[in-house]
Design an enzyme around this catalytic site. Structure first.
Site, PDB file in Angstrom:
ATOM      1  N   LYS A  22       0.841  -1.209   0.000  1.00  0.00           N
ATOM      2  CA  LYS A  22       0.000   0.000   0.000  1.00  0.00           C
ATOM      3  C   LYS A  22       0.873   1.256   0.000  1.00  0.00           C
ATOM      4  CE  LYS A  22      -1.732   1.602   3.977  1.00  0.00           C
ATOM      5  NZ  LYS A  22      -1.493   3.040   4.219  1.00  0.00           N
ATOM      6  N   ASN A  23       1.903   1.258   0.835  1.00  0.00           N
ATOM      7  CA  ASN A  23       2.684   2.485   1.012  1.00  0.00           C
ATOM      8  C   ASN A  23       3.714   2.712  -0.081  1.00  0.00           C
ATOM      9  OD1 ASN A  23       1.091   2.951   3.173  1.00  0.00           O
ATOM     10  ND2 ASN A  23       2.622   2.454   4.718  1.00  0.00           N
ATOM     11  N   CYS A 117      -5.050  12.714  11.958  1.00  0.00           N
ATOM     12  CA  CYS A 117      -5.845  11.482  12.049  1.00  0.00           C
ATOM     13  C   CYS A 117      -5.675  10.949  13.463  1.00  0.00           C
ATOM     14  CB  CYS A 117      -5.368  10.465  11.013  1.00  0.00           C
ATOM     15  SG  CYS A 117      -3.750   9.814  11.416  1.00  0.00           S
ATOM     16  N   ARG A 122      -0.075  14.871  12.153  1.00  0.00           N
ATOM     17  CA  ARG A 122       0.367  14.639  10.768  1.00  0.00           C
ATOM     18  C   ARG A 122       0.661  15.953  10.029  1.00  0.00           C
ATOM     19  NH1 ARG A 122      -1.333   9.344   9.730  1.00  0.00           N
ATOM     20  NH2 ARG A 122       0.350   9.232   8.215  1.00  0.00           N
ATOM     21  N   ASP A 306       4.492   0.921  11.904  1.00  0.00           N
ATOM     22  CA  ASP A 306       3.272   0.289  11.375  1.00  0.00           C
ATOM     23  C   ASP A 306       3.099  -1.136  11.853  1.00  0.00           C
ATOM     24  OD1 ASP A 306       3.311   1.921   8.108  1.00  0.00           O
ATOM     25  OD2 ASP A 306       2.772   2.613  10.109  1.00  0.00           O
ATOM     26  N   ARG A 399      -8.848  -0.129   4.315  1.00  0.00           N
ATOM     27  CA  ARG A 399      -7.908   0.779   3.643  1.00  0.00           C
ATOM     28  C   ARG A 399      -6.590   0.086   3.325  1.00  0.00           C
ATOM     29  NH1 ARG A 399      -7.038   6.267   6.622  1.00  0.00           N
ATOM     30  NH2 ARG A 399      -5.560   6.262   4.906  1.00  0.00           N
TER      31      ARG A 399
HETATM   32  C1  EPZ Z   1       3.913   7.104   5.971  1.00  0.00           C
HETATM   33  O1  EPZ Z   1       3.114   8.142   6.518  1.00  0.00           O
HETATM   34  C2  EPZ Z   1       3.021   5.874   5.931  1.00  0.00           C
HETATM   35  N1  EPZ Z   1       1.868   6.127   5.077  1.00  0.00           N
HETATM   36  C3  EPZ Z   1       2.549   5.531   7.341  1.00  0.00           C
HETATM   37  O2  EPZ Z   1       1.793   4.321   7.260  1.00  0.00           O
HETATM   38  C4  EPZ Z   1       3.778   5.270   8.213  1.00  0.00           C
HETATM   39  O3  EPZ Z   1       3.359   5.026   9.538  1.00  0.00           O
HETATM   40  C5  EPZ Z   1       4.698   6.497   8.178  1.00  0.00           C
HETATM   41  O4  EPZ Z   1       5.043   6.820   6.819  1.00  0.00           O
HETATM   42  C6  EPZ Z   1       5.987   6.268   8.958  1.00  0.00           C
HETATM   43  O5  EPZ Z   1       6.657   5.153   8.450  1.00  0.00           O
HETATM   44  C7  EPZ Z   1       2.030   6.044   3.732  1.00  0.00           C
HETATM   45  O6  EPZ Z   1       3.119   5.790   3.229  1.00  0.00           O
HETATM   46  C8  EPZ Z   1       0.800   6.284   2.898  1.00  0.00           C
HETATM   47  P1  EPZ Z   1       5.912  10.549   8.001  1.00  0.00           P
HETATM   48  P2  EPZ Z   1       3.681   9.670   6.491  1.00  0.00           P
HETATM   49  O7  EPZ Z   1       5.809  11.796   7.195  1.00  0.00           O
HETATM   50  O8  EPZ Z   1       4.451   9.902   5.249  1.00  0.00           O
HETATM   51  C9  EPZ Z   1       6.301  13.924  11.267  1.00  0.00           C
HETATM   52  C10 EPZ Z   1       0.004   2.871   7.645  1.00  0.00           C
HETATM   53  O9  EPZ Z   1      -0.469   2.365   8.670  1.00  0.00           O
HETATM   54  N2  EPZ Z   1       6.240  14.882  10.138  1.00  0.00           N
HETATM   55  O10 EPZ Z   1       7.138   9.708   7.884  1.00  0.00           O
HETATM   56  O11 EPZ Z   1       2.561  10.582   6.793  1.00  0.00           O
HETATM   57  C11 EPZ Z   1       4.930  13.319  11.547  1.00  0.00           C
HETATM   58  O12 EPZ Z   1       4.190  14.143  12.408  1.00  0.00           O
HETATM   59  C12 EPZ Z   1       0.408   4.329   7.640  1.00  0.00           C
HETATM   60  O13 EPZ Z   1       0.192   2.255   6.562  1.00  0.00           O
HETATM   61  C13 EPZ Z   1       6.467  16.233  10.388  1.00  0.00           C
HETATM   62  O14 EPZ Z   1       6.711  16.637  11.522  1.00  0.00           O
HETATM   63  O15 EPZ Z   1       4.659   9.622   7.741  1.00  0.00           O
HETATM   64  C14 EPZ Z   1       5.250  12.003  12.190  1.00  0.00           C
HETATM   65  O16 EPZ Z   1       5.433  12.206  13.576  1.00  0.00           O
HETATM   66  C15 EPZ Z   1       0.156   5.004   8.991  1.00  0.00           C
HETATM   67  N3  EPZ Z   1       6.383  17.109   9.358  1.00  0.00           N
HETATM   68  C16 EPZ Z   1       6.600  11.617  11.562  1.00  0.00           C
HETATM   69  O17 EPZ Z   1       7.095  12.785  10.909  1.00  0.00           O
HETATM   70  C17 EPZ Z   1       6.118  16.702   8.075  1.00  0.00           C
HETATM   71  O18 EPZ Z   1       6.084  17.561   7.151  1.00  0.00           O
HETATM   72  C18 EPZ Z   1       6.498  10.501  10.541  1.00  0.00           C
HETATM   73  O19 EPZ Z   1       5.655  10.965   9.531  1.00  0.00           O
HETATM   74  C19 EPZ Z   1       5.888  15.330   7.845  1.00  0.00           C
HETATM   75  C20 EPZ Z   1       5.964  14.441   8.886  1.00  0.00           C
END
Ligand code: EPZ
Length: 422
Positions: A22-23, A117, A122, A306, A399
């Site tokens: 998915k990711n 969420c 996020r 995850d 999802r």
């Molecule tokens: C991706 O989300 C995945 N989703 C998530 O999977 C996964 O948990 C996550 O990466 C971490 O591995 C998809 O790929 C669609 P991040 P993403 O940006 O990109 C902070 C699942 O269950 N952050 O790496 O949204 C944020 O708050 C889902 O399949 C900022 O501060 O994750 C978080 O604490 C859930 N500023 C951390 O980084 C930003 O601009 C990780 O977020 C962006 C992120």
């Protein structure tokens, strides 16, 4: 509204095939926008999130043929809009990953601000910082984020304060059509980043270093479509591995890239699970008692956030005191209350820590999925709980897990999906 009915006590035995990731598929579908000719994508998982992002691209003018099972043809020859509306984006915040390719392809993108969420606020500040460093002008009004680059994007040196997966994907895609070279330091190193970079390079981009701590992108003027087969879903595979361990079953998970599973395999072995690795399959058995372990979630190659909820479900029946430290998201313990209602003994220590005493005697009851992976954790707990567990809010599970009921039934689980009158 549907519910899952799980009757605990059956061992999982047999073989299950992992679907496409998915990711990986979500950013790859978004990245097809960069190509001026069609792309064909294979190993597409049948998930609600895939339908959602395809809806966003069709709104932008992309013609999508999804008539073939587990495949998509993306005709991106004409992009006729640059705005992704609220009603499409709010149901899946990952839709925000269309901003980078859209900005690069048409020089303009207006995306409804993705909300937070259940697992956290996020934010998208790192995405926006990257776009601004590439020369885009960013404005925010009426709940929309708008990025414009009428003269095109220019390569830049970008450092990510946190190795954000989404920010890495969005910036990498935007940089593909920028003039000059972009250096992205401290990027996410997840396998899904590497899969996306491979697809972009097949489309004519010049991305080097994906999967390492520095990614370099030399901008090109044009990109074309390409065929691509999406990597297997390491989180789905890990979920079935934990199910096999918890039920003391005997399961072979097929279509697995073992090198993507290292942190999980290490922890399962520590807990007393027997793991036999083959080229693209993993054999999981657990003849003895499960032992308590400690996990700390980290960006890849650390233990994946995850997998945290699913591992916590297993910890409830491990002998001894297990601990969880969740360092990636600020609110990813919603499953704790639900597991405790089933008889688990979990105590949270602040927003990011949890102590789990085991083995608990889990008993079935009515529970709800609070987010995608918490939903998976409830199913896993139901597999070993005494009696019947009824799980609601299945839209979370739909999802991210293709045919979860069918796959578990084929492994011998007593699980049904029923319609419930509203
Ligand atoms: C991706 O989300 C995945 N989703 C998530 O999977 C996964 O948990 C996550 O990466 C971490 O591995 C998809 O790929 C669609 P991040 P993403 O940006 O990109 C902070 C699942 O269950 N952050 O790496 O949204 C944020 O708050 C889902 O399949 C900022 O501060 O994750 C978080 O604490 C859930 N500023 C951390 O980084 C930003 O601009 C990780 O977020 C962006 C992120």
């Amino acid at each position: 509204m549907d519910k899952l009915i799980v009757k605990g006590g059956n061992r999982l035995t047999g073989t299950v095939k992992t679907s496409g990731a998915k990711n990986a598929v979500l950013p790859i579908i978004a990245g097809s926008i960069l190509g001026e000719t069609p792309s064909r994508l294979d190993e597409i998982p049948q998930l609600e999130d895939v339908k959602t992002i395809c809806g966003v691209l069709e709104y932008l003018g992309v013609k999508i043929d999804s008539s073939e099972d587990h495949a998509l043809t993306m005709d991106t020859r004409s992009i006729t809009a640059y705005e992704a509306p609220y009603e499409l984006v709010h149901s899946m915040r990952a839709s925000f990953v269309v901003m980078g390719p859209l900005l690069a392809r048409v020089g303009h993108a207006r995306i409804s601000q993705p909300g937070g969420c259940a697992i956290g606020s996020r934010p998208i500040d790192l995405h926006l910082k990257g776009f601004e460093l590439l020369g885009a002008k960013i404005t925010q009004d009426h709940g929309f984020i708008e990025a414009t680059a009428p003269q095109g994007l220019k390569g830049a040196d970008i450092y990510l304060d946190f190795p954000s997966v989404g920010a890495t994907e969005n910036i990498m895609m935007a940089a593909c059509l920028a003039e000059g070279t972009t250096t992205l330091e401290n990027p996410a190193e997840e396998p899904e980043i590497v899969d996306l970079a491979n697809y972009l390079n097949q489309m004519g981009a010049h991305v080097r270093g994906a999967g390492t701590d520095v990614i370099r992108i030399e901008g090109v003027k044009h990109m074309h479509g390409s065929d691509h087969t999406v990597i297997p879903d390491r989180i789905e595979a890990g979920t079935y591995m934990i199910g096999a361990a918890m039920t003391h079953g005997d399961v072979i998970i097929e279509n697995v890239l073992v090198e993507h599973q290292k942190p999980l395999l290490a922890k399962l072995r520590e807990a007393g699970v027997t793991i036999e690795e083959d080229i693209d399959r993993i054999h999981v058995t657990c003849p003895g008692e499960l032992k308590a372990i400690n996990i700390k979630t980290m960006p890849y190659p650390g233990f994946p956030t995850d997998m945290q909820a699913q591992m916590m479900a297993m910890m409830t029946i491990c002998r001894g005191r297990s601990t969880v430290m969740e360092t990636v998201f600020e609110n990813r313990f919603m499953h704790v209350v639900e597991l405790n209602r089933m008889g688990a003994s979990i105590e949270t220590t602040g927003a990011r820590g949890a102590l789990i005493e085991g083995p608990a005697k889990l008993t079935g009851c009515e529970v709800n999925a609070t987010d995608l992976r918490a939903g998976a954790a409830m199913v896993l707990a139901g597999l070993v709980a005494e009696g019947k567990t009824v799980i609601g809010n299945l839209h979370h599970i739909d999802r991210g897990y293709e045919n979860l009921v069918g796959k578990l039934q084929s492994l011998g689980a007593d699980i049904q999906r029923i319609k419930v009158q509203e």
